[in-house]
Scaffold this motif. Structure first.
Motif, short mmCIF file in Angstrom:
data_model
loop_
_atom_site.label_atom_id
_atom_site.label_comp_id
_atom_site.label_asym_id
_atom_site.label_seq_id
_atom_site.Cartn_x
_atom_site.Cartn_y
_atom_site.Cartn_z
N THR A 139 88.70 -92.86 40.27
CA THR A 139 88.78 -93.39 41.62
C THR A 139 87.60 -92.90 42.46
N LEU A 140 86.56 -92.42 41.79
CA LEU A 140 85.38 -91.90 42.47
C LEU A 140 84.20 -92.84 42.23
N MET A 141 83.56 -93.26 43.29
CA MET A 141 82.42 -94.17 43.18
C MET A 141 81.15 -93.35 42.97
N ILE A 142 80.87 -93.04 41.71
CA ILE A 142 79.71 -92.23 41.35
C ILE A 142 78.60 -93.14 40.86
N THR A 198 69.41 -92.05 45.77
CA THR A 198 69.69 -90.79 45.11
C THR A 198 71.00 -90.92 44.35
N GLY A 199 71.15 -90.19 43.28
CA GLY A 199 72.41 -90.20 42.56
C GLY A 199 73.46 -89.38 43.29
N GLY A 200 74.70 -89.77 43.13
CA GLY A 200 75.77 -89.00 43.77
C GLY A 200 77.02 -89.82 43.98
N LEU A 201 77.82 -89.38 44.93
CA LEU A 201 79.10 -90.01 45.25
C LEU A 201 78.93 -90.95 46.43
N LEU A 215 79.79 -83.56 45.22
CA LEU A 215 81.08 -84.23 45.06
C LEU A 215 82.19 -83.26 45.42
N GLU A 216 82.92 -83.59 46.49
CA GLU A 216 84.06 -82.79 46.92
C GLU A 216 85.34 -83.49 46.44
N VAL A 217 86.09 -82.82 45.57
CA VAL A 217 87.37 -83.34 45.11
C VAL A 217 88.45 -82.57 45.84
N SER A 218 89.09 -83.21 46.81
CA SER A 218 90.02 -82.50 47.68
C SER A 218 91.27 -82.03 46.94
N GLY A 219 91.65 -82.75 45.91
CA GLY A 219 92.83 -82.35 45.14
C GLY A 219 92.45 -81.77 43.80
N PHE A 230 78.98 -86.08 37.00
CA PHE A 230 78.30 -86.21 38.30
C PHE A 230 76.92 -85.57 38.23
N GLY A 231 75.95 -86.21 38.88
CA GLY A 231 74.57 -85.75 38.81
C GLY A 231 74.21 -84.60 39.71
N GLY A 232 75.11 -84.15 40.57
CA GLY A 232 74.82 -83.04 41.47
C GLY A 232 75.81 -81.91 41.31
N ASP A 233 76.17 -81.28 42.45
CA ASP A 233 77.18 -80.21 42.47
C ASP A 233 78.57 -80.82 42.60
N ILE A 234 79.55 -80.16 42.00
CA ILE A 234 80.96 -80.57 42.13
C ILE A 234 81.76 -79.39 42.64
N HIS A 235 82.62 -79.66 43.63
CA HIS A 235 83.54 -78.64 44.14
C HIS A 235 84.95 -79.22 44.06
#
Length: 519
Positions: A139-142, A198-201, A215-219, A230-235
């Motif tokens: 459900t993430l538009m990457i 740029t690559g990302g969300l 990319l911030e995944v709240s859950g 994902f091409g960058g940082d993920i939290h």
């Protein structure tokens, strides 16, 4: 009964001036409802005289019945309405729109689940679709750099209308797009195509569109997100559920528990709560891994391991050092190129805990494989040289075919020598890396307990009695394992507290290095 023409025949124009309706009061004399009279009343009200108006007036005059007790009313003229221009709008690309719709459906389902109790009638209505791998249903538009995000449709011009009096009705042009596009992360071409720079969300809330490199995944990472690459940082603000895969080209931070999942960070991997791998989890960090704890996993680290509490029943390979002065190492195997520091190694239950010091497994395996190739080249060179010697002894009697064979053998011999030289040079560099970037030192601030095994150089030590720290287990100048008391500086041989054996694989590597040096 007759009436005055002004009162008997009236023309009413609508407020938008797009319709003119004629009304004739009942009982009006037919002499007042002629074509000439109707046309005069219409033009008197400002209607534009035209063939269409004349035609309608004639039809109305013919249709009027003076004997009727009801008012006679009919449409006399129509205008052309103005057409307002279409507003500019942004339309998501089809693949991204599908992901956005999927996320909205899931959010709606969650809302309904929160609002109601499950019933027998609704038990199966949200069951997963058969044949769909929901681990991949993100459900993430990457997106990647240059990927199309959608289309910006331009506003259209308005088309003016004409009222019943022939006057123009101004039509407004379409309004500008209500969606704000972030010029720093997206671009628009001349045809209205919108692309990521740029690559990302992709973040799109129907009002603003931009691409974020974090990319911030709240859950949690679960079926609501699917696998993530994902091409960058993920939290990830919660955890990662069983089986799911998370790959970040840069750093990956997980606040909740990482379960039996697969994690891969190009740079740093941070597990703020830890990993409960149940012997199925895998984690890779291109640089450092910082975890509260790691249990029952397979872990590969490019640079440093920092563990706060314990590393249990885990296979860990570390490219530089393990810096865990407050952590306990229990069970499993830890292989480290440089120094390792722990509070305790082993457990009171004598769990088999192996620490391999000063090792770079992939490089060592490559050197062993190179050694076998070197032996093969030596064997081939010997065969070629034996044939050459035979031919050279009969050089005066060689036929044309034997002379050609001699030339080919000399070329082959030169090629083997060249390959052998390049391989030896590469192996020298490999051994130099081992000597420069490895260190066989295990520092323990608490204790090393029986059941622990320490391997360094060509020696392996099975700890038979508790070694009380603070201490350092290291190699002396002769390659023997020793224990140094960090408080007093006193050093003794580890053989006093451990049963020793020789590591044949490492001994073979040492022999290979000596052979290479002597060549």
């Amino acid at each position: 009964m007759t009436r005055d023409a002004d009162n008997a025949v009236r023309v009413r124009i609508s407020s938008d001036r797009l319709q003119a309706v004629v009304t004739v009061q009942p009982g009006t004399d037919a002499s007042l409802v002629t074509e000439q009279m109707l046309l005069g009343v219409a033009t008197g009200r400002g209607l534009r005289e035209s063939p269409e108006l004349a035609e309608r007036v004639a039809a109305l005059a013919a249709a009027y019945d003076p004997a009727s007790a009801e008012p006679f009313e009919s449409l006399l003229a129509e205008g052309t309405p103005a057409l307002k221009g279409e507003p500019s709008r942004f339309e998501l690309a089809e693949d991204l729109a599908e992901i956005k719709e999927r996320a909205q459906r899931l959010e709606h389902k969650r809302f309904r689940d929160d609002e109601r109790m499950p019933t027998e009638d609704s038990a199966g209505e949200d069951a997963p679709d058969e044949g769909i791998d929901h681990y991949f249903q993100s459900t993430l538009m990457i997106v990647k750099p240059g990927q199309r995000l959608g289309t910006l449709h331009p506003a259209t011009k308005g088309v003016d209308g004409i009222d019943v009096c022939g006057l123009a009705i101004a039509a407004p042009d379409g309004s500008p797009c209500s969606v704000t596009l972030d010029d720093s992360t997206v671009r628009t071409d001349a045809e209205g195509g919108v692309y990521a720079t740029t690559g990302g969300l992709v973040v799109f809330d129907d009002q603003h569109l931009h691409v974020t490199e974090t990319l911030e995944v709240s859950g949690a990472v679960d079926f609501s997100t699917g696998h993530i690459t994902f091409g960058g940082d993920i939290h990830v603000h919660k955890g990662v559920c069983d089986v799911f895969r998370v790959k970040a080209e840069r750093s990956l931070t997980i606040d909740g528990t990482a379960e039996a999942c697969f994690l891969n960070a190009g740079l740093d991997l941070t597990l703020n709560r830890g990993m409960a791998g149940r012997e199925k989890a895998e984690a890779r960090a291109g640089r450092d891994l910082h975890a509260r704890y790691i249990d029952a996993a397979t872990v590969t680290i490019g640079r440093d391991l920092i563990a706060d509490r314990e590393v249990t029943n885990t296979t860990v390979t570390i490219g530089r050092r393990a810096d865990c002065p407050h952590a306990t190492l229990i069970g499993g195997e830890l292989t480290v190129a440089g120094a390792a520091t722990f509070q305790q190694v082993g457990s009171p239950a004598a769990s088999r805990t192996t620490v391999r010091l000063g090792r770079i497994p992939e490089l060592e395996a490559l050197l062993r494989e190179s050694g076998e190739v070197l032996k093969t080249l030596d064997r081939e060179r010997t065969l070629v040289e034996d044939k050459l010697q035979q031919l050279r002894q009969n050089s005066g009697k060689l036929s044309a075919s034997l002379a050609e064979e001699l030339t080919e053998l000399e070329f082959q011999n030169g090629s083997i020598q060249s390959w052998k030289l390049r391989l030896e040079q590469a192996m020298h560099r490999g051994f130099s890396i081992l000597e420069e970037y490895t260190e066989a030192t295990l520092t323990v601030t608490g204790a090393v307990l029986p059941g622990a095994r320490v391997e360094a150089g060509t020696r392996s030590a099975n700890i038979d009695e508790t070694l009380q720290g603070p201490l350092a287990i290291e190699l002396d100048e002769h390659g023997n394992l020793t224990v140094r008391n960090l408080g007093t500086g006193q050093r003794r041989m580890l053989t006093e507290s451990a049963s020793m054996d020789i590591d044949p694989a490492r001994s073979e590597l040492v022999e290979l290095r000596e052979t290479l040096r002597a060549a």
